[in-house]
Motif scaffolding. Structure first.
Motif, mmCIF file in Angstrom:
data_model
loop_
_atom_site.group_PDB
_atom_site.id
_atom_site.type_symbol
_atom_site.label_atom_id
_atom_site.label_comp_id
_atom_site.label_asym_id
_atom_site.label_seq_id
_atom_site.Cartn_x
_atom_site.Cartn_y
_atom_site.Cartn_z
ATOM 1 N N PRO A 134 40.469 37.122 46.679
ATOM 2 C CA PRO A 134 41.656 37.984 46.775
ATOM 3 C C PRO A 134 42.365 37.774 48.102
ATOM 4 O O PRO A 134 41.751 37.429 49.109
ATOM 5 C CB PRO A 134 41.075 39.398 46.681
ATOM 6 C CG PRO A 134 39.679 39.258 47.205
ATOM 7 C CD PRO A 134 39.216 37.897 46.788
ATOM 8 N N LEU A 170 48.676 41.173 49.744
ATOM 9 C CA LEU A 170 49.839 41.321 48.871
ATOM 10 C C LEU A 170 51.059 40.687 49.531
ATOM 11 O O LEU A 170 51.194 40.672 50.752
ATOM 12 C CB LEU A 170 50.104 42.800 48.592
ATOM 13 C CG LEU A 170 48.971 43.564 47.898
ATOM 14 C CD1 LEU A 170 49.369 45.022 47.707
ATOM 15 C CD2 LEU A 170 48.625 42.924 46.561
ATOM 16 N N SER A 194 48.415 33.941 48.088
ATOM 17 C CA SER A 194 47.500 34.925 47.510
ATOM 18 C C SER A 194 47.907 35.260 46.078
ATOM 19 O O SER A 194 47.104 35.788 45.309
ATOM 20 C CB SER A 194 47.508 36.219 48.336
ATOM 21 O OG SER A 194 47.048 35.987 49.646
ATOM 22 N N ASN A 245 45.352 36.560 43.077
ATOM 23 C CA ASN A 245 45.484 37.955 42.645
ATOM 24 C C ASN A 245 45.884 38.047 41.175
ATOM 25 O O ASN A 245 45.449 38.949 40.457
ATOM 26 C CB ASN A 245 46.496 38.679 43.522
ATOM 27 C CG ASN A 245 46.009 38.839 44.956
ATOM 28 O OD1 ASN A 245 44.821 38.695 45.231
ATOM 29 N ND2 ASN A 245 46.918 39.105 45.877
ATOM 30 N N ARG A 281 43.893 39.965 38.267
ATOM 31 C CA ARG A 281 44.602 41.013 37.523
ATOM 32 C C ARG A 281 44.546 40.767 36.019
ATOM 33 O O ARG A 281 44.409 41.707 35.224
ATOM 34 C CB ARG A 281 46.065 41.076 37.981
ATOM 35 C CG ARG A 281 46.866 42.209 37.321
ATOM 36 C CD ARG A 281 48.298 42.226 37.798
ATOM 37 N NE ARG A 281 49.074 41.106 37.300
ATOM 38 C CZ ARG A 281 49.557 40.126 38.052
ATOM 39 N NH1 ARG A 281 49.327 40.115 39.356
ATOM 40 N NH2 ARG A 281 50.259 39.145 37.527
ATOM 41 N N ILE A 284 36.419 38.636 40.846
ATOM 42 C CA ILE A 284 36.798 38.728 42.250
ATOM 43 C C ILE A 284 35.667 38.174 43.107
ATOM 44 O O ILE A 284 34.493 38.464 42.887
ATOM 45 C CB ILE A 284 37.137 40.178 42.639
ATOM 46 C CG1 ILE A 284 37.694 40.220 44.072
ATOM 47 C CG2 ILE A 284 35.928 41.093 42.486
ATOM 48 C CD1 ILE A 284 38.269 41.577 44.448
#
Length: 374
Positions: free
Chosen positions: A255, A258, A263, A267, A271, A277
């Motif tokens: 991960p 944001l 990334s 991510n 998701r 993860i």
């Protein structure tokens, strides 16, 4: 001509791909017999029409195969056909596996433990540090580290492996004599001493856009698990992860922050439940069951105390075949079990589920199975 020259020649016939090559070998028995078969026999092979049969019988591919063989000899490289013992077992059962690979170096392509490490070409310091940390943690497990020799995460993985004395394999989208990017030539040479290079492209092949996704499928197929360290929302690392999911391999994503470009891909995988993860090396080790060596192994042999019970009588012929293979190998990945038994994956999954419910086998992390000892 040698067997390998005939095998190389098959891959050089226009219009003949991996699936047709398997069909031809199945019908004719060997690559040599393919080129020595009459037109009438070739035309009986499903998928072979007049144009392709005439291309085979022209024997132009045989001449080219001799040239390829000579180039391999100069490189100190070898060709591996899918029927060879040294061909990677992890690839044999894949629906789109190559039939021929070119290899150079000392890497064991059937290493007991393998990890694919991939990511963006524009790696950050964070990504390179995570890559190095993963590899350092894997040293006690004698893992073969697989990547694509590209800029960024790939080359960081190879170099960290070399620094930690782990074997590392670079899967290329070019011929073995065309190191791309050229700046990685020294690392590639070092890898041939402590690992190796692998490609399905003949010597002299330049890297081309369509060859990179094909290369990525080999990375995924060779790996027990694939770790995506950093990746943009689109790119080769996500293609590798997609292949890994299709091949029933474990996929992990590191991960990231944001709103950071590299990334976004990781991510997104997490998701969409396309990757687990990654938080520490322990995630890999536990998922692949590497921290639990088989309790029934002593000096590489089954102890008398832990000998498996006799095969149960209330099983079908297919179930008996599966149990026999598992008893012989101790544990097997479902892909390897499918290849060895020649039972289609869907049918095999159903058989394993039935055997598990009845207490004859147990499922293990990493899509592996073992006989249930009592």
């Amino acid at each position: 001509m040698t067997d390998h020259q005939y095998q190389i020649a098959l891959t050089l016939v226009p219009g003949v791909g991996n699936i047709l090559i398997r069909q031809l070998i199945s019908y004719c028995g060997s690559a040599e017999n393919v080129f020595k078969s009459p037109m009438a026999r070739l035309l009986k092979v499903p998928g072979i029409g007049g144009i392709t049969a005439r291309s085979i019988l022209k024997h132009d591919a045989l001449t080219e195969a001799e040239r390829v063989s000579q180039r391999l000899e100069k490189l100190g490289a070898r060709a591996l056909f899918y029927t060879d013992k040294a061909f990677p077992n992890r690839l044999k059962s894949l629906y789109d596996a190559p039939v021929l690979l070119y290899s150079m170096g000392s890497a064991d392509l059937n290493a007991t433990r393998t990890i694919g490490l991939v990511g963006t070409r524009q790696a950050t310091d964070y990504g390179r540090r995570i890559t190095a940390d993963i590899i350092e943690a894997l040293v006690p497990y004698d893992v073969l580290i697989i990547s694509g020799l590209a800029y960024g995460i790939d080359i960081a993985a190879h170099r960290a492996s070399l620094a930690n004395h782990l074997p590392t394999l670079g899967v290329m989208a070019s011929g073995l004599d065309v190191i791309y990017p050229t700046i990685h030539q020294k690392t590639a040479r070092d890898m041939c001493v402590q690992g190796g290079l692998l490609t399905e492209s003949q010597p002299g092949t330049k890297p081309d856009a369509h060859l990179f996704p094909a290369r990525n499928r080999i990375i995924a197929g060779l790996s027990d698990a694939v770790v995506v360290v950093e990746a943009a929302a689109k790119g080769g690392a996500l293609i590798t992860a997609e292949y890994a999911n299709n091949y029933h391999r474990d996929v992990f994503a590191v991960p990231g922050q944001l709103n950071q470009t590299f990334s976004a891909g990781c991510n997104k995988l997490i998701r969409e439940n396309k990757a687990q993860i990654y938080t520490s090396p322990r995630d890999l080790i536990e998922a692949l069951n590497w921290d639990q060596p088989p309790a029934n192994l002593q000096a590489g042999r089954l102890s008398h105390k832990n000998q498996p019970p006799p095969l149960p009588v209330d099983v079908t012929d297919e179930e008996s075949q599966v149990l026999a293979l598992l008893r012989q190998a101790t544990t097997l990945h479902i892909d390897e079990l499918s290849w060895q038994s020649q039972i289609p994956m869907g049918r095999l999954a159903s058989l394993l589920l039935s055997l598990e419910f009845r207490g004859f086998v147990r499922s293990m992390p990493g899509k592996k199975y073992a006989v249930q000892y009592t």
